[in-house]
Enzyme design. Structure first.
Site, PDB file in Angstrom:
ATOM      1  N   TRP A 165      80.006  71.712  31.861  1.00  0.00           N
ATOM      2  CA  TRP A 165      79.457  70.857  30.799  1.00  0.00           C
ATOM      3  C   TRP A 165      79.079  69.547  31.461  1.00  0.00           C
ATOM      4  O   TRP A 165      79.932  68.849  32.010  1.00  0.00           O
ATOM      5  CB  TRP A 165      80.492  70.639  29.713  1.00  0.00           C
ATOM      6  CG  TRP A 165      79.984  69.796  28.583  1.00  0.00           C
ATOM      7  CD1 TRP A 165      79.745  68.455  28.601  1.00  0.00           C
ATOM      8  CD2 TRP A 165      79.639  70.249  27.279  1.00  0.00           C
ATOM      9  NE1 TRP A 165      79.276  68.039  27.384  1.00  0.00           N
ATOM     10  CE2 TRP A 165      79.194  69.128  26.556  1.00  0.00           C
ATOM     11  CE3 TRP A 165      79.655  71.505  26.649  1.00  0.00           C
ATOM     12  CZ2 TRP A 165      78.782  69.208  25.233  1.00  0.00           C
ATOM     13  CZ3 TRP A 165      79.248  71.571  25.330  1.00  0.00           C
ATOM     14  CH2 TRP A 165      78.810  70.435  24.636  1.00  0.00           C
ATOM     15  N   GLU A 166      77.809  69.180  31.412  1.00  0.00           N
ATOM     16  CA  GLU A 166      77.319  68.029  32.165  1.00  0.00           C
ATOM     17  C   GLU A 166      77.822  66.703  31.615  1.00  0.00           C
ATOM     18  O   GLU A 166      77.626  66.389  30.445  1.00  0.00           O
ATOM     19  CB  GLU A 166      75.789  68.009  32.177  1.00  0.00           C
ATOM     20  CG  GLU A 166      75.236  66.990  33.146  1.00  0.00           C
ATOM     21  CD  GLU A 166      75.851  67.134  34.515  1.00  0.00           C
ATOM     22  OE1 GLU A 166      76.647  66.255  34.910  1.00  0.00           O
ATOM     23  OE2 GLU A 166      75.568  68.128  35.190  1.00  0.00           O
TER      24      GLU A 166
ATOM     25  N   GLU B  51      89.777  73.209  34.918  1.00  0.00           N
ATOM     26  CA  GLU B  51      89.976  73.055  36.364  1.00  0.00           C
ATOM     27  C   GLU B  51      91.383  72.601  36.733  1.00  0.00           C
ATOM     28  O   GLU B  51      91.829  72.832  37.851  1.00  0.00           O
ATOM     29  CB  GLU B  51      88.935  72.112  36.963  1.00  0.00           C
ATOM     30  CG  GLU B  51      89.051  70.674  36.486  1.00  0.00           C
ATOM     31  CD  GLU B  51      88.021  69.772  37.135  1.00  0.00           C
ATOM     32  OE1 GLU B  51      88.102  69.576  38.358  1.00  0.00           O
ATOM     33  OE2 GLU B  51      87.141  69.270  36.413  1.00  0.00           O
TER      34      GLU B  51
END
Length: 194
Positions: free
Chosen positions: A98-99, A69
């Protein structure tokens, strides 16, 4: 792995085959202790951080040409803040989340993927979550596969609205736990402090 939406042709493309290989490679590149070929957690409930695990995964995908990002150049993809995305041969992107947050964060991650598909910015996306078994050794209240699973039918119901797109959720698991393994560093905010 759970497929929530598979509409159109994307899952049959060479782009998708490469994506799956790269995601698998990035997942297996996460090793603890480093260089062990395995992924062990410190054997203490809520004793391990999650951000260093995600960072290792993202760095591996970046080595294949993915853009996290902070690096992504496309303004439409950048404003959506996907953890990482790769530009496809047709000009759109594929996103991976990805948590590292709580279950609300998991819902938002899938919703970002859905909106990206509906807006024509991405052709698909994957959310990666720990299993319930792994979850208990991570930062308190981290989102996990079993906690999100009852809501899968909400996103599956969107398939008729999507012309072409793929949404999947991948459950990850650790190889084991040991008190001899140092804890994975935790963050310094929110539930990570617990």
């Amino acid at each position: 792995m759970k497929t929530l939406v598979n509409k159109g042709y994307f899952s049959q493309t060479d782009d998708y085959k490469i994506i799956r290989q790269q995601i698998e490679h990035a997942t297996y590149s996460i090793q603890n202790p480093p260089g062990s070929g395995k992924f062990y957690l410190h054997e203490k409930e809520k004793g391990n951080g999650v951000v260093p695990i995600k960072d290792s995964f993202i760095m591996t995908l970046n080595s294949f040409g993915w853009e996290d990002e902070k690096k992504v150049s496309d303004p439409e993809v950048k404003r959506r803040k996907f953890d990482t995305a790769v530009k496809l041969s047709g000009g759109r992107y594929f996103a991976v989340e990805w948590e590292t947050g709580n279950i609300s964060s998991s819902h938002r991650a899938i919703n970002r993927i859905v909106l990206g598909i509906l807006d024509g910015v991405i052709d698909g996306g994957i959310l990666i979550l720990p299993s319930r078994k792994m979850y208990k050794y991570l930062t308190d209240r981290i989102g996990n596969f079993q906690e999100l699973e009852p809501y899968f039918k909400v996103w599956e119901a969107l398939e008729p609205s999507i012309h072409n797109g793929l949404i999947e959720v991948i459950e990850i698991e650790h190889d084991g736990v040991s008190m001899d393994i140092p804890p994975i560093r935790k963050g310094t905010d929110g539930r990570a402090l617990l």
